[in-house]
Design a protein around this motif. Structure first.
Motif, mmCIF file in Angstrom:
data_model
loop_
_atom_site.group_PDB
_atom_site.id
_atom_site.type_symbol
_atom_site.label_atom_id
_atom_site.label_comp_id
_atom_site.label_asym_id
_atom_site.label_seq_id
_atom_site.Cartn_x
_atom_site.Cartn_y
_atom_site.Cartn_z
ATOM 1 N N VAL A 310 0.870 -1.178 0.000
ATOM 2 C CA VAL A 310 0.000 0.000 0.000
ATOM 3 C C VAL A 310 0.903 1.223 0.000
ATOM 4 C CG1 VAL A 310 -1.794 1.301 1.198
ATOM 5 C CG2 VAL A 310 -1.815 -1.199 1.282
ATOM 6 N N THR A 311 0.594 2.199 -0.852
ATOM 7 C CA THR A 311 1.422 3.392 -0.912
ATOM 8 C C THR A 311 0.570 4.647 -0.969
ATOM 9 O OG1 THR A 311 3.119 4.577 -2.185
ATOM 10 C CG2 THR A 311 1.593 3.226 -3.437
ATOM 11 N N GLY A 312 1.079 5.704 -0.373
ATOM 12 C CA GLY A 312 0.456 7.023 -0.445
ATOM 13 C C GLY A 312 1.068 7.892 -1.520
ATOM 14 N N GLN A 313 1.838 7.294 -2.426
ATOM 15 C CA GLN A 313 2.431 8.068 -3.515
ATOM 16 C C GLN A 313 1.334 8.777 -4.316
ATOM 17 O OE1 GLN A 313 5.777 8.617 -4.795
ATOM 18 N NE2 GLN A 313 4.520 10.101 -5.921
ATOM 19 N N GLN A 314 1.482 10.081 -4.492
ATOM 20 C CA GLN A 314 0.517 10.835 -5.283
ATOM 21 C C GLN A 314 0.831 10.672 -6.765
ATOM 22 O OE1 GLN A 314 0.644 14.802 -3.580
ATOM 23 N NE2 GLN A 314 0.429 13.930 -1.538
ATOM 24 N N CYS A 315 -0.203 10.468 -7.559
ATOM 25 C CA CYS A 315 -0.021 10.214 -8.981
ATOM 26 C C CYS A 315 -1.308 10.521 -9.706
ATOM 27 C CB CYS A 315 0.376 8.754 -9.213
ATOM 28 S SG CYS A 315 -0.862 7.565 -8.632
ATOM 29 N N MET A 316 -1.226 10.576 -11.031
ATOM 30 C CA MET A 316 -2.419 10.750 -11.845
ATOM 31 C C MET A 316 -2.279 9.929 -13.124
ATOM 32 S SD MET A 316 -1.743 14.786 -12.753
ATOM 33 C CE MET A 316 -3.484 15.137 -12.914
ATOM 34 N N THR A 317 -3.317 9.907 -13.923
ATOM 35 C CA THR A 317 -3.409 8.978 -15.042
ATOM 36 C C THR A 317 -2.171 8.977 -15.921
ATOM 37 O OG1 THR A 317 -5.796 9.429 -15.060
ATOM 38 C CG2 THR A 317 -4.879 8.243 -16.954
ATOM 39 N N MET A 318 -1.711 10.162 -16.303
ATOM 40 C CA MET A 318 -0.603 10.234 -17.260
ATOM 41 C C MET A 318 0.686 9.641 -16.703
ATOM 42 S SD MET A 318 0.056 14.330 -17.199
ATOM 43 C CE MET A 318 0.646 15.179 -15.715
ATOM 44 N N ASP A 319 0.821 9.578 -15.376
ATOM 45 C CA ASP A 319 2.008 8.957 -14.780
ATOM 46 C C ASP A 319 2.052 7.459 -15.082
ATOM 47 O OD1 ASP A 319 2.609 11.429 -13.675
ATOM 48 O OD2 ASP A 319 1.645 10.969 -11.772
ATOM 49 N N TRP A 320 0.895 6.838 -15.118
ATOM 50 C CA TRP A 320 0.851 5.400 -15.375
ATOM 51 C C TRP A 320 1.204 5.081 -16.818
ATOM 52 C CZ3 TRP A 320 0.421 1.738 -11.678
ATOM 53 C CH2 TRP A 320 0.119 2.214 -10.386
ATOM 54 N N SER A 321 0.829 5.965 -17.727
ATOM 55 C CA SER A 321 1.237 5.773 -19.112
ATOM 56 C C SER A 321 2.750 5.887 -19.239
ATOM 57 C CB SER A 321 0.535 6.804 -20.006
ATOM 58 O OG SER A 321 -0.870 6.696 -19.861
ATOM 59 N N ALA A 322 3.339 6.859 -18.527
ATOM 60 C CA ALA A 322 4.800 6.987 -18.513
ATOM 61 C C ALA A 322 5.445 5.760 -17.882
ATOM 62 C CB ALA A 322 5.201 8.251 -17.758
ATOM 63 N N THR A 323 4.804 5.218 -16.860
ATOM 64 C CA THR A 323 5.310 4.017 -16.187
ATOM 65 C C THR A 323 5.347 2.824 -17.138
ATOM 66 O OG1 THR A 323 4.377 4.803 -14.092
ATOM 67 C CG2 THR A 323 4.932 2.459 -14.239
ATOM 68 N N MET A 324 4.291 2.661 -17.905
ATOM 69 C CA MET A 324 4.221 1.534 -18.832
ATOM 70 C C MET A 324 5.289 1.640 -19.912
ATOM 71 S SD MET A 324 0.087 1.211 -19.031
ATOM 72 C CE MET A 324 -0.837 0.875 -17.512
ATOM 73 N N LEU A 325 5.537 2.850 -20.388
ATOM 74 C CA LEU A 325 6.604 3.037 -21.365
ATOM 75 C C LEU A 325 7.958 2.647 -20.776
ATOM 76 C CD1 LEU A 325 5.542 6.413 -23.028
ATOM 77 C CD2 LEU A 325 5.471 4.135 -24.060
ATOM 78 N N GLU A 326 8.220 3.080 -19.537
ATOM 79 C CA GLU A 326 9.505 2.733 -18.930
ATOM 80 C C GLU A 326 9.600 1.236 -18.673
ATOM 81 O OE1 GLU A 326 12.613 3.917 -15.359
ATOM 82 O OE2 GLU A 326 10.535 4.577 -15.184
ATOM 83 N N ALA A 327 8.512 0.632 -18.224
ATOM 84 C CA ALA A 327 8.529 -0.815 -17.966
ATOM 85 C C ALA A 327 8.841 -1.595 -19.239
ATOM 86 C CB ALA A 327 7.188 -1.261 -17.393
ATOM 87 N N ALA A 328 8.401 -1.062 -20.380
ATOM 88 C CA ALA A 328 8.647 -1.713 -21.666
ATOM 89 C C ALA A 328 9.981 -1.309 -22.276
ATOM 90 C CB ALA A 328 7.519 -1.379 -22.635
ATOM 91 N N GLY A 329 10.681 -0.351 -21.637
ATOM 92 C CA GLY A 329 11.951 0.112 -22.170
ATOM 93 C C GLY A 329 11.803 0.969 -23.412
ATOM 94 N N VAL A 330 10.692 1.728 -23.477
ATOM 95 C CA VAL A 330 10.381 2.533 -24.662
ATOM 96 C C VAL A 330 10.471 4.014 -24.310
ATOM 97 C CG1 VAL A 330 8.621 3.092 -26.388
ATOM 98 C CG2 VAL A 330 8.889 0.733 -25.585
ATOM 99 N N ALA A 331 11.204 4.771 -25.102
ATOM 100 C CA ALA A 331 11.383 6.202 -24.861
ATOM 101 C C ALA A 331 10.254 6.996 -25.494
ATOM 102 C CB ALA A 331 12.726 6.662 -25.441
ATOM 103 N N ALA A 332 10.013 8.180 -24.940
ATOM 104 C CA ALA A 332 9.034 9.095 -25.515
ATOM 105 C C ALA A 332 9.587 9.705 -26.795
ATOM 106 C CB ALA A 332 8.698 10.195 -24.517
ATOM 107 N N ASN A 333 8.699 10.194 -27.630
ATOM 108 C CA ASN A 333 9.102 10.972 -28.790
ATOM 109 C C ASN A 333 9.631 12.317 -28.295
ATOM 110 O OD1 ASN A 333 8.974 12.868 -31.014
ATOM 111 N ND2 ASN A 333 7.717 11.376 -32.107
#
Length: 442
Positions: A310-333
């Motif tokens: 359980v975590t109190g880390q504050q986050c919002m939707t777009m953070d999870w999209s960034a997370t998925m890119l990093e988990a896949a090893g994919v850089a942003a444009n």
């Protein structure tokens, strides 16, 4: 725990208008038939649950712009409409521009298979569609809400698609979406490439229909908002049907030996509506009070996430999209730098929390909000509020007069952030048919 170096499969599950406390793992009550969300409760128990997670917007389509781009939705003209509705058909501006990099297009470019099963709500063909924005496959409705049996939108037209073509298929929409997801996993198991599946349910969005309510379809088709219908029992059963479908999906992953290496994330596109439970939060959909934007966030990935977190880390939707890119090893444009901040370190080690400010703005009632640590700045109808959320999650004790320096500092911070975003166009509209007119006003 050993963390795999293998690129994970990714499943991004989004409920529609789910309240913060609708799930058992977030304090929700049992229904008359028993636990409402046993599968999701189990995913939370075996994974990581966020208590301070938010949606990018308190309404449907703007959040989906942020999910797709990992950027503040305000950067795109289409997201200024709150939300996009059937009047947008034929528009070449109200939608997700096909040339904009997206979470699925970036993953697809890196070798992932991609599919959206469920709700799109980011513009209508021919100018916009999931297939133009990175998805190889699409099955679901284009609009914001459809009848669960006739699959007609609020203007009475059929709205269920396979790719860019209409698809007439009998059945309860939640189950159709779940079965398609199971089929997709089975097909992906036969290949070698990792996959990204957006599983975007319409449940528990209006109209209020359970699996056993096909007899209501003729009545609901001409009254999709179902203002006179529904109740908490129907609403909870709708969530349970979705939960069952997620159970079928998890069983399919396990059957094919894919459960350990699949990151499954669950959330809602915004806060709850008429029959939802947002306790202890106030407000709901269309509001920047906590009930409109604080949503469940559950992450399950046995190869990388320890159970019971359980975590109190504050986050919002777009953070999870960034997370998925990093988990896949994919850089942003590089031409479209991300506003989202990856949570991957938090997933792997929940004690690694970090501080960041979150910002919102909303046409409806001139709302704005900012979350910075324990404090929240809120403006509604021209009135400024300052809340200490750990002490007052119901946002009742206004510290604006008691701590004017903090209020001024946070207001200035919000104003400075707002200057980095495009101005709201004068012709942008707000559709109140999506629930705000039925919500108690602050």
């Amino acid at each position: 725990m050993t963390v795999t170096s293998k690129r994970p499969n990714i499943i991004f599950i989004v409920a529609d208008d789910l309240g913060f406390a609708d799930l058992g793992c977030y304090g929700g009550r049992d229904a008359d038939f028993g636990p409402v969300s046993p599968v999701l409760d189990s995913l939370a128990a075996d994974g990581l649950k966020f208590t301070q997670g938010y949606s990018n917007s308190p309404v449907c389509s703007p959040t989906r712009f942020a999910l797709m781009t990992a950027r503040y939705q305000y950067r795109l003209r289409g997201a200024a409409e709150e939300p996009i509705n059937s009047k947008s058909k034929g528009s070449t501006t109200l939608g997700l521009p096909p040339e904009h990099p997206t979470l699925p297009s970036l993953l697809r470019g890196a070798g992932y298979r991609t599919a959206l099963i469920g709700k799109w709500h980011l513009g209508y063909p021919p100018a916009f569609s999931p297939l133009k924005s990175g998805y190889e496959e699409f099955f679901g409705p284009m609009s914001g809400g459809v009848d669960y049996f006739s699959h007609c939108s609020n203007n009475g037209t059929h709205d269920l698609y396979f790719g860019d073509e209409e698809k007439h298929e009998e059945g309860y929409l939640t189950d159709l979406i779940s079965h398609r997801a199971v089929d997709y996993v089975g097909r992906m198991a036969k290949g070698d490439a990792p996959f990204f599946l957006s599983l975007h349910y319409t449940a528990p969005h209006w109209p209020w229909e359970t699996r056993d309510d096909a007899h209501l379809a003729a009545e609901v088709k001409d009254n999709l908002f179902h203002l006179h219908g529904g109740n908490i029992h129907t609403y909870r059963r709708m969530i349970h049907h979705m939960d069952e479908g997620i159970g079928w999906l998890m069983a399919a992953l396990k059957k094919h030996g894919m459960d350990r290496d699949t990151l499954v994330v669950f959330t809602s596109d915004n806060g709850g509506e008429r029959f939802s439970d947002n306790w202890p939060l106030v407000g709901g959909k269309m509001d920047l009070t906590e009930g409109g934007i604080r949503v469940p966030w559950i992450a399950h990935w046995p190869a990388a996430i320890a159970p019971g977190g359980v975590t109190g880390q504050q986050c919002m939707t777009m953070d999870w999209s960034a997370t998925m890119l990093e988990a896949a090893g994919v850089a942003a444009n590089p031409a479209y730098p991300l506003d989202g901040v990856s949570l991957l370190d938090v997933l792997k080690q929940p004690s690694r929390t970090f501080k960041r400010a979150l910002y919102w703005r909303m046409n409806h009632r001139g709302q704005r909000a900012m979350r910075d640590g324990d404090w929240k700045y809120l403006r509604v109808d021209g009135h400024d509020y300052l809340f200490n959320l750990p002490a007052d999650e119901r946002e009742r004790a206004n510290h604006a007069g008691r701590d004017p320096a903090r209020l001024a500092r946070m207001r200035d911070d919000w104003e400075a952030w707002n200057t980095t975003m495009p101005a709201i166009p004068e012709d942008a509209t707000v559709s109140l048919g999506y629930g705000a007119k039925d919500m108690p006003q602050r």
